[in-house]
Write a protein that holds these residues in place. Structure first.
Motif, mmCIF file in Angstrom:
data_model
loop_
_atom_site.group_PDB
_atom_site.id
_atom_site.type_symbol
_atom_site.label_atom_id
_atom_site.label_comp_id
_atom_site.label_asym_id
_atom_site.label_seq_id
_atom_site.Cartn_x
_atom_site.Cartn_y
_atom_site.Cartn_z
ATOM 1 N N MET A 1 0.620 -1.027 0.042
ATOM 2 C CA MET A 1 -0.017 -0.016 0.043
ATOM 3 C C MET A 1 0.991 1.355 -0.023
ATOM 4 S SD MET A 1 -1.583 0.184 3.772
ATOM 5 C CE MET A 1 -0.852 -1.098 4.684
ATOM 6 N N THR A 2 0.483 2.225 -0.657
ATOM 7 C CA THR A 2 1.017 3.507 -0.654
ATOM 8 C C THR A 2 0.072 4.489 -0.062
ATOM 9 O OG1 THR A 2 2.536 3.110 -2.605
ATOM 10 C CG2 THR A 2 2.195 5.257 -2.234
ATOM 11 N N LEU A 3 0.551 5.488 0.672
ATOM 12 C CA LEU A 3 -0.235 6.589 1.348
ATOM 13 C C LEU A 3 0.111 7.699 0.700
ATOM 14 C CD1 LEU A 3 -0.061 5.155 4.960
ATOM 15 C CD2 LEU A 3 -1.920 4.615 3.298
ATOM 16 N N SER A 4 -0.770 8.682 0.768
ATOM 17 C CA SER A 4 -0.692 10.015 0.517
ATOM 18 C C SER A 4 -1.407 10.853 1.397
ATOM 19 C CB SER A 4 -1.167 10.311 -0.850
ATOM 20 O OG SER A 4 -2.233 10.381 -1.392
ATOM 21 N N ILE A 5 -1.112 12.166 1.567
ATOM 22 C CA ILE A 5 -1.742 13.120 2.329
ATOM 23 C C ILE A 5 -1.934 14.503 1.706
ATOM 24 C CG2 ILE A 5 -1.202 12.284 4.474
ATOM 25 C CD1 ILE A 5 1.189 14.194 4.567
ATOM 26 N N ASP A 6 -3.093 15.333 1.971
ATOM 27 C CA ASP A 6 -3.302 16.617 1.450
ATOM 28 C C ASP A 6 -3.068 17.434 2.694
ATOM 29 O OD1 ASP A 6 -4.271 18.971 0.389
ATOM 30 O OD2 ASP A 6 -6.231 18.200 0.460
ATOM 31 N N ARG A 7 -1.917 18.006 3.024
ATOM 32 C CA ARG A 7 -1.554 18.787 4.092
ATOM 33 C C ARG A 7 -2.210 20.141 4.268
ATOM 34 N NH1 ARG A 7 2.618 18.620 7.370
ATOM 35 N NH2 ARG A 7 3.229 20.830 7.062
ATOM 36 N N ALA A 8 -2.610 20.673 2.969
ATOM 37 C CA ALA A 8 -3.293 21.687 2.910
ATOM 38 C C ALA A 8 -4.601 21.684 3.320
ATOM 39 C CB ALA A 8 -3.356 22.388 1.297
ATOM 40 N N GLY A 9 -5.364 20.688 3.172
ATOM 41 C CA GLY A 9 -6.669 20.544 3.821
ATOM 42 C C GLY A 9 -6.680 19.841 5.345
ATOM 43 N N CYS A 10 -5.720 19.798 5.685
ATOM 44 C CA CYS A 10 -5.636 18.970 7.120
ATOM 45 C C CYS A 10 -6.036 20.138 8.331
ATOM 46 C CB CYS A 10 -3.921 18.738 7.542
ATOM 47 S SG CYS A 10 -3.724 17.994 9.216
ATOM 48 N N THR A 11 -7.040 19.723 9.083
ATOM 49 C CA THR A 11 -7.510 20.366 10.121
ATOM 50 C C THR A 11 -6.753 20.183 11.549
ATOM 51 O OG1 THR A 11 -8.951 18.773 10.693
ATOM 52 C CG2 THR A 11 -9.859 20.415 9.188
ATOM 53 N N SER A 12 -5.546 19.608 11.688
ATOM 54 C CA SER A 12 -4.918 19.334 12.823
ATOM 55 C C SER A 12 -5.435 18.698 13.909
ATOM 56 C CB SER A 12 -4.003 20.559 13.237
ATOM 57 O OG SER A 12 -3.381 21.195 12.143
ATOM 58 N N CYS A 13 -6.402 17.850 13.878
ATOM 59 C CA CYS A 13 -7.208 17.444 14.891
ATOM 60 C C CYS A 13 -6.378 15.926 15.551
ATOM 61 C CB CYS A 13 -8.519 16.669 14.505
ATOM 62 S SG CYS A 13 -8.382 15.314 13.438
ATOM 63 N N GLY A 14 -5.393 15.449 14.712
ATOM 64 C CA GLY A 14 -4.662 14.338 15.287
ATOM 65 C C GLY A 14 -5.181 13.085 15.462
ATOM 66 N N ASP A 15 -6.305 12.857 14.829
ATOM 67 C CA ASP A 15 -6.982 11.333 15.099
ATOM 68 C C ASP A 15 -5.883 10.531 14.278
ATOM 69 O OD1 ASP A 15 -8.747 12.325 16.330
ATOM 70 O OD2 ASP A 15 -10.464 12.183 14.782
ATOM 71 N N CYS A 16 -5.530 10.882 13.193
ATOM 72 C CA CYS A 16 -4.547 9.958 12.272
ATOM 73 C C CYS A 16 -3.360 9.356 13.145
ATOM 74 C CB CYS A 16 -4.075 10.474 10.972
ATOM 75 S SG CYS A 16 -3.149 12.011 11.351
ATOM 76 N N ALA A 17 -2.764 10.400 14.012
ATOM 77 C CA ALA A 17 -1.483 10.014 14.652
ATOM 78 C C ALA A 17 -1.983 9.326 15.852
ATOM 79 C CB ALA A 17 -1.018 11.356 15.140
ATOM 80 N N LEU A 18 -3.362 9.099 16.193
ATOM 81 C CA LEU A 18 -3.664 8.439 17.474
ATOM 82 C C LEU A 18 -3.962 7.126 16.866
ATOM 83 C CD1 LEU A 18 -6.273 10.967 19.357
ATOM 84 C CD2 LEU A 18 -3.892 10.112 20.181
ATOM 85 N N ALA A 19 -4.560 6.948 15.786
ATOM 86 C CA ALA A 19 -4.902 5.685 15.422
ATOM 87 C C ALA A 19 -3.705 4.919 14.636
ATOM 88 C CB ALA A 19 -5.902 5.556 13.966
ATOM 89 N N ALA A 20 -2.807 5.591 14.281
ATOM 90 C CA ALA A 20 -1.369 4.738 13.546
ATOM 91 C C ALA A 20 -0.291 5.817 13.913
ATOM 92 C CB ALA A 20 -1.634 4.645 12.144
ATOM 93 N N PRO A 21 0.162 5.773 15.084
ATOM 94 C CA PRO A 21 1.369 6.633 15.230
ATOM 95 C C PRO A 21 2.601 6.328 14.803
ATOM 96 C CG PRO A 21 0.681 5.095 17.340
ATOM 97 C CD PRO A 21 -0.274 4.956 16.075
ATOM 98 N N GLU A 22 2.761 5.018 14.160
ATOM 99 C CA GLU A 22 3.887 4.413 13.436
ATOM 100 C C GLU A 22 3.837 5.009 12.177
ATOM 101 O OE1 GLU A 22 1.014 1.409 12.920
ATOM 102 O OE2 GLU A 22 1.459 2.596 14.645
ATOM 103 N N VAL A 23 2.598 5.523 11.645
ATOM 104 C CA VAL A 23 2.582 6.076 10.032
ATOM 105 C C VAL A 23 2.414 7.410 10.118
ATOM 106 C CG1 VAL A 23 1.282 5.543 8.041
ATOM 107 C CG2 VAL A 23 1.714 3.554 9.566
ATOM 108 N N PHE A 24 1.659 7.958 11.071
ATOM 109 C CA PHE A 24 1.249 9.421 10.793
ATOM 110 C C PHE A 24 1.862 10.298 12.268
ATOM 111 C CE2 PHE A 24 -2.270 7.010 8.840
ATOM 112 C CZ PHE A 24 -1.968 7.561 7.414
ATOM 113 N N ASP A 25 2.062 11.453 11.969
ATOM 114 C CA ASP A 25 2.433 12.253 13.032
ATOM 115 C C ASP A 25 2.057 13.886 12.791
ATOM 116 O OD1 ASP A 25 3.452 13.133 15.633
ATOM 117 O OD2 ASP A 25 5.549 12.786 14.846
#
Length: 65
Positions: free
Chosen positions: A1-25
């Motif tokens: 799998m390959t992941l991508s992000i749209d940083r411009a649209g990020c609202t900084s809630c942090g749910d991604c880092a909570l769910a997968a801290p080894e992948v997102f910060d």
């Protein structure tokens, strides 16, 4: 799998880092999502899928490779 992000649209809630801290910060400067692993191992799939579902801004994407 390959992941991508749209940083411009990020609202900084942090749910991604909570769910997968080894992948997102969150960036220390602007608190927006950063990818730690663009190609995470298969063992992280469940956590990555949870992070994608949890993202209120919908800025995370996964493509099967």
């Amino acid at each position: 799998m390959t992941l991508s992000i749209d940083r411009a649209g990020c609202t900084s809630c942090g749910d991604c880092a909570l769910a997968a801290p080894e992948v997102f910060d969150l960036d220390d400067d602007d608190a927006k999502v950063i990818l730690l692993l663009a190609h995470p191992p298969e063992s992280a799939r469940v956590a990555v899928e949870q992070a994608i579902r949890d993202c209120p801004a919908g800025v995370l994407a996964m493509v099967e490779t």
